[in-house]
Design a protein around this motif. Structure first.
Motif, PDB file in Angstrom:
ATOM      1  N   LEU A 134      11.832  19.975 -48.767  1.00 56.77           N
ATOM      2  CA  LEU A 134      12.632  20.722 -48.116  1.00 56.77           C
ATOM      3  C   LEU A 134      12.887  20.173 -46.575  1.00 56.77           C
ATOM      4  CD1 LEU A 134      15.051  22.602 -47.927  1.00 56.77           C
ATOM      5  CD2 LEU A 134      13.203  24.494 -47.237  1.00 56.77           C
ATOM      6  N   LEU A 189      15.816  27.464 -53.858  1.00 58.54           N
ATOM      7  CA  LEU A 189      16.753  28.018 -52.561  1.00 58.54           C
ATOM      8  C   LEU A 189      17.652  28.878 -53.038  1.00 58.54           C
ATOM      9  CD1 LEU A 189      16.937  24.669 -50.921  1.00 58.54           C
ATOM     10  CD2 LEU A 189      15.643  26.412 -50.606  1.00 58.54           C
ATOM     11  N   TYR A 239      16.035  32.234 -53.306  1.00 52.37           N
ATOM     12  CA  TYR A 239      15.626  32.664 -51.884  1.00 52.37           C
ATOM     13  C   TYR A 239      16.821  33.325 -51.156  1.00 52.37           C
ATOM     14  CZ  TYR A 239      13.365  32.621 -47.343  1.00 52.37           C
ATOM     15  OH  TYR A 239      12.976  32.955 -46.133  1.00 52.37           O
ATOM     16  N   TYR A 240      17.898  32.632 -51.323  1.00 50.96           N
ATOM     17  CA  TYR A 240      19.131  33.078 -50.662  1.00 50.96           C
ATOM     18  C   TYR A 240      19.723  34.296 -51.002  1.00 50.96           C
ATOM     19  CZ  TYR A 240      23.842  32.581 -48.278  1.00 50.96           C
ATOM     20  OH  TYR A 240      24.898  32.776 -47.743  1.00 50.96           O
ATOM     21  N   LYS A 274      13.916  28.716 -43.401  1.00 53.85           N
ATOM     22  CA  LYS A 274      14.331  28.090 -44.905  1.00 53.85           C
ATOM     23  C   LYS A 274      15.528  27.896 -45.210  1.00 53.85           C
ATOM     24  CE  LYS A 274      12.059  28.259 -49.276  1.00 53.85           C
ATOM     25  NZ  LYS A 274      11.172  29.088 -50.310  1.00 53.85           N
ATOM     26  N   SER A 286      17.865  24.559 -45.818  1.00 53.89           N
ATOM     27  CA  SER A 286      18.704  24.702 -46.756  1.00 53.89           C
ATOM     28  C   SER A 286      20.270  24.284 -46.517  1.00 53.89           C
ATOM     29  CB  SER A 286      18.636  25.785 -47.801  1.00 53.89           C
ATOM     30  OG  SER A 286      17.556  26.232 -48.056  1.00 53.89           O
TER      31      SER A 286
END
Length: 205
Positions: free
Chosen positions: A14, A59, A62-63, A99, A103
């Motif tokens: 990332l 991602l 996570y989002y 993060k 992203s």
């Protein structure tokens, strides 16, 4: 240990993808940054493409777990002040979470190369926000907090400038404080225009 190594690989990927893009990052550089040999890398992922898709999977989760989505909708605010507070909390998270920032940079770079990145960029930068706030505004109209209007058009009008200011923070981090002030001022202007019968505190009565 294997799980930790896999997470380290994805975190480093990332970081490198957000700086150099997918094409500008190779396995040799990635393994070197991690202090691994290629054989160790391939015990976890078969290719750079597999790393890429695993990273996108992570991602997305996570989002959605932290910010929300159409699949994970937040509670409808019970007052106009709660709407402002929710907006500022969302903005603060998406601007300052490392993060999420990386992203967003990855999706911005790769949306012209990769179809999945393109679709995720459209969802997270535009349609997903519109859908989420369409639900929020429709619920607030049902509660009598917002005056009746087309909730989707209001959602589009509300989220578009906020999203633009968030992207400004990515390009010019030194303007983050100013952008956050603008987001709050815009949110308060919105509730002043579209809110129903407010008392002196700005809370619906």
């Amino acid at each position: 240990m294997a799980k930790d190594t896999k997470e380290r690989i994805l975190a480093t990927a990332l970081e490198m993808f957000s700086q150099n893009g997918y094409a500008g990052t190779n396995i040799r550089e990635l393994t070197s940054a991690l202090g691994l040999v290629k054989s160790s890398m391939y015990r976890h992922f078969n290719s750079k493409e597999e790393i890429w898709n695993s990273l996108l999977d992570e991602l997305v989760k996570y989002y959605e777990d932290r910010f929300g989505s159409v699949e994970h909708l937040p509670a409808v605010p019970d007052s106009l002040e709660e709407l402002v507070e929710m907006t500022m909390k969302m903005a603060d998270f998406t601007i300052h979470d490392d993060k999420i920032v990386k992203s967003r940079k990855v999706l911005t770079i790769e949306q012209f190369r990769d179809d999945r990145a393109r679709d995720l960029a459209t969802k997270h930068f535009l349609t997903g926000l519109t859908d989420m706030f369409t639900y929020i505004f429709s619920g607030m109209m049902d509660k009598g907090i917002l005056r009746k209007d087309d909730p989707r058009m209001l959602a589009f009008a509300y989220t578009t400038p906020i999203s633009a200011l968030i992207h400004l923070c990515d390009r010019e981090p030194e303007k983050t404080g100013e952008a956050m002030e603008q987001i709050e001022a815009f949110s308060r202007h919105f509730v002043k225009v579209y809110g129903n019968d407010l008392d002196d505190t700005g809370i619906n009565t």
